[in-house]
Scaffold this motif. Structure first.
Motif, PDB file in Angstrom:
ATOM      1  N   PRO A   1      -3.778  -3.086  -9.549  1.00  0.00           N
ATOM      2  CA  PRO A   1      -4.497  -2.993  -8.274  1.00  0.00           C
ATOM      3  C   PRO A   1      -5.536  -1.882  -8.264  1.00  0.00           C
ATOM      4  O   PRO A   1      -6.613  -2.044  -7.691  1.00  0.00           O
ATOM      5  CB  PRO A   1      -3.364  -2.735  -7.275  1.00  0.00           C
TER       6      PRO A   1
ATOM      7  N   ILE B   1      -1.717  -1.901  -2.887  1.00  0.00           N
ATOM      8  CA  ILE B   1      -1.642  -3.236  -2.270  1.00  0.00           C
ATOM      9  C   ILE B   1      -1.256  -3.114  -0.806  1.00  0.00           C
ATOM     10  O   ILE B   1      -1.836  -3.791   0.067  1.00  0.00           O
ATOM     11  CB  ILE B   1      -0.634  -4.111  -3.039  1.00  0.00           C
TER      12      ILE B   1
ATOM     13  N   CYS C   1      -3.573  -4.304   2.387  1.00  0.00           N
ATOM     14  CA  CYS C   1      -3.044  -5.229   3.399  1.00  0.00           C
ATOM     15  C   CYS C   1      -3.033  -4.582   4.778  1.00  0.00           C
ATOM     16  O   CYS C   1      -3.326  -5.246   5.785  1.00  0.00           O
ATOM     17  CB  CYS C   1      -1.637  -5.676   3.011  1.00  0.00           C
TER      18      CYS C   1
END
Length: 645
Positions: A3, A102, A106
């Motif tokens: 990521p 992540i 989000c």
């Protein structure tokens, strides 16, 4: 690709796209050309991800230095009795940097969605306060080229805007209606409607919402908003024929909409500081337009397209490689014996204490060795000591090594999935019998493979008493007749809590005490034949029988659920110190997921009740109804015996 690597790629690519587009627009193209260029920039941000869906990925080459490999001492494989290995205990682990990134991305999307929802509420409230005006605008709609004329509403304050998907309407502040300039505003919004900006604007702005962590994406979004209004300004002036009057209307609208809340619409006035001056400058200044702009754009496209394709190949290729988190989902072997554990031990030849950097799993030669997780093969070659060695980069700086293989079914650079065969058990290095030497390396340090969360060494694993591994007492369900009630279950494994003797002098006494304890455990059979049922137990039992009957479940008295994971109860310290033993019956409801819930325990000694009611680790095969779907069964009983071995 991790990521973090993906975020850095987006930041670098968006910076390059923004810089290149800004450089092209310094040539002062017309508003329509400038808008098309910035729209292309927005699409370019998504190009690598779109290309990853179609282009082949780069082959993944992960270079992990093998380092100095320790010499493996000889392993003697002897058939000895062992004990079954329990499932590893779950531990609490902080999320790694990839997981945190992540979660952050989000969370940013969630915030963007929340802000959009708030702005929608503001918009609906403003529309509810609007009053319709019957100002004739049909001639302007016809001049713009619209077949249907939208309605016009007056709002108390704010910037003019166009809204509505099915019932489209123009909203004009009362200050502009009273003070003049309403015609220019209405024509402006009609041009927006003709150009399809009600749909195009959200699509253009979603790029910044998706890449919210990139400031360059927001700058591209700001340019799209500006040039959208500049194009409409130009077309509006062509229809009204008075640039000065339109410029005055822009200024008046800016004063009327000052300090107003943000709305999810294409407002007549942009909130970003400096845009009004830029729009007036674009509107009132005659600028020479550049020539050969087509060649410049073609050259930019020729440079950007290969870069976008290369990034797409990188994203797709890296997606096949390991991530930041290692997740094990397949056993390394089908069946094996653990003959030598991880840790310090005396070398059989030199007598020196030496770290055994892995574990040895004995199995017949030629037994398949499986990859337990996703990974990339970084080494597949014959090495000193290890013999045939396969090294797997599993992600998160975790490396798995498989030594002593008789054959290798992979090569360096191969991408493997859980369950892929990477080789066969053998004795190609220093060994006296076929086995697998298995290591776990993280950041250059060796770790005990038995302690790896979720890693299953073998579906059927026996731990030899001479291996040096800590193993529990083998599960041994006590012999007891079926328990009457709506359901009966086999006796649970005995609690493995007896400590090993502290010294050789105490071994004989310990054995005698253990034998006496085992003999005492036999006396628990009488309690199981006639268990003590409390008032709550009897009531719960009657209610369960009635509920099962109403649900159409006719449970035979001898029925027991199929156990998929035996409970591992904790032996109460108070009972262990006093040498107490006990028998318990646990009543619970069997959920559709096979997990027990609403537990209630009755025991021969109350000291065991709370431990028995916990049923840690217990799982059963779900019961299916006549329609083939899992159903909940009430009042299942499960016996537990607490005996010190």
């Amino acid at each position: 690709m991790s990521p973090l690597g993906l975020v850095l790629l987006v930041l670098g690519w968006s910076a390059a796209v923004w810089a290149g587009t800004s450089l092209i627009c310094r040539k002062q193209p017309s508003p329509k050309v400038a808008q098309a260029i910035w729209r292309g920039a927005a699409l370019a941000l998504l190009a690598p991800f779109a290309a990853a869906l179609f282009v082949p990925g780069f082959s993944v080459e992960v270079d992990v230095p093998l380092g100095e490999l320790p010499l493996l001492e000889p392993v003697m494989i002897t058939p000895q009795d062992g004990v079954a290995m329990p499932a590893p205990a779950a531990g609490i682990e902080l999320p790694d940097i990839g997981t945190l990134i992540i979660w952050t991305i989000c969370a940013g999307w969630a915030v963007r969605f929340l802000l959009w929802g708030i702005s929608q509420v503001r918009l609906q409230r403003l529309k509810a306060r609007a009053m319709r005006t019957h100002r004739p605008i049909g001639h302007w709609a016809e001049a713009v080229g619209l077949s249907r004329t939208p309605r016009v509403f007056v709002i108390p304050r704010g910037a003019p805007f166009l809204a509505g998907v099915l019932k489209r309407a123009i909203y004009v502040p009362a200050a502009l209606i009273r003070g003049g300039g309403a015609s220019e505003v209405i024509v402006h919004e009609l041009v927006h409607l003709k150009r399809g900006d009600l749909i195009a604007r959200p699509l253009e702005r979603i790029v910044a919402d998706f890449f919210w962590f990139s400031p360059f994406a927001w700058w591209i979004r700001g340019q799209l908003d500006f040039w959208r209004e500049a194009v409409v300004d130009e077309e509006t002036v062509e229809l009204t024929g008075d640039r000065i009057a339109y410029a005055r209307t822009l200024t008046s609208a800016a004063r009327a909409s000052r300090d107003e809340a943000v709305l999810p619409v294409a407002a007549f006035i942009l909130r970003k500081k400096g845009t009004l001056k830029m729009r007036l400058n674009e509107l009132l200044t005659e600028k020479p337009r550049p020539r050969r702009m087509g060649l410049v754009l073609a050259a930019a496209l020729m440079c950007a397209a290969p870069l976008a394709l290369a990034q797409g190949m990188l994203i797709k290729g890296a997606a096949a490689g390991p991530g930041m988190t290692v997740t094990y989902s397949h056993a390394v072997l089908d069946k094996a014996r653990l003959t030598s554990a991880f840790g310090m031990r005396k070398h059989p030849t030199t007598g020196e204490m030496k770290l055994h950097s892995g574990i040895d799993l004995a199995a017949p030669e030629g037994t398949p060795v499986y990859a337990p997780t996703d990974g990339v093969v970084t080494v597949a070659e014959m090495t000193k000591g290890y013999g045939n060695l396969v090294q797997l980069m599993a992600g998160g700086e975790t490396v798995l090594r498989f030594g002593q293989l008789s054959s290798m079914d992979v090569k360096a650079g191969d991408v493997v999935k859980p369950g892929d065969v990477i080789g066969k058990v053998g004795q190609s290095g220093i060994a006296t019998g076929p086995h697998l030497h298995f290591e776990t390396v993280r950041n250059g340090d060796y770790f005990d493979p038995q302690a790896e969360e979720g890693l299953v060494l073998a579906d059927d694993l026996t731990i030899l008493a001479t291996s040096g591994a800590k193993a529990p007492v083998p599960p041994a369900p006590p012999e007891a007749p079926p328990i009457s009630g709506p359901a009966a279950a086999p006796l649970a494994p005995e609690a493995p809590l007896a400590p090993e003797p502290a010294s050789l002098e105490k071994t004989a006494d310990f054995i005698k005490e253990a034998e006496a304890a085992q003999a005492a455990c036999k006396k628990l059979d009488a309690w199981f034949r006639q268990p003590e049922e409390t008032e709550d137990w009897a009531r719960r039992k009657a209610e369960a029988e009635e509920e099962n009957k109403q649900a159409g479940l006719l449970m035979d008295a001898s029925w027991v659920p199929e156990t998929t994971s035996y409970p591992m109860p904790v032996y109460p310290a108070e009972a262990a110190s006093a040498g107490k033993i006990g028998a318990c019956l646990v009543m619970f409801d069997l959920g559709v997921d096979g997990k027990p819930k609403n537990t209630l325990a009755t025991c021969s000694d109350p000291v065991f009740a709370s431990s028995a009611a916990a049923l840690p680790g217990a799982a059963f095969k779900p019961v299916t109804g006549p329609d083939g779907q899992p159903v909940e069964v009430k009042g299942v009983t499960y016996p537990l015996s607490y005996c010190m071995s």
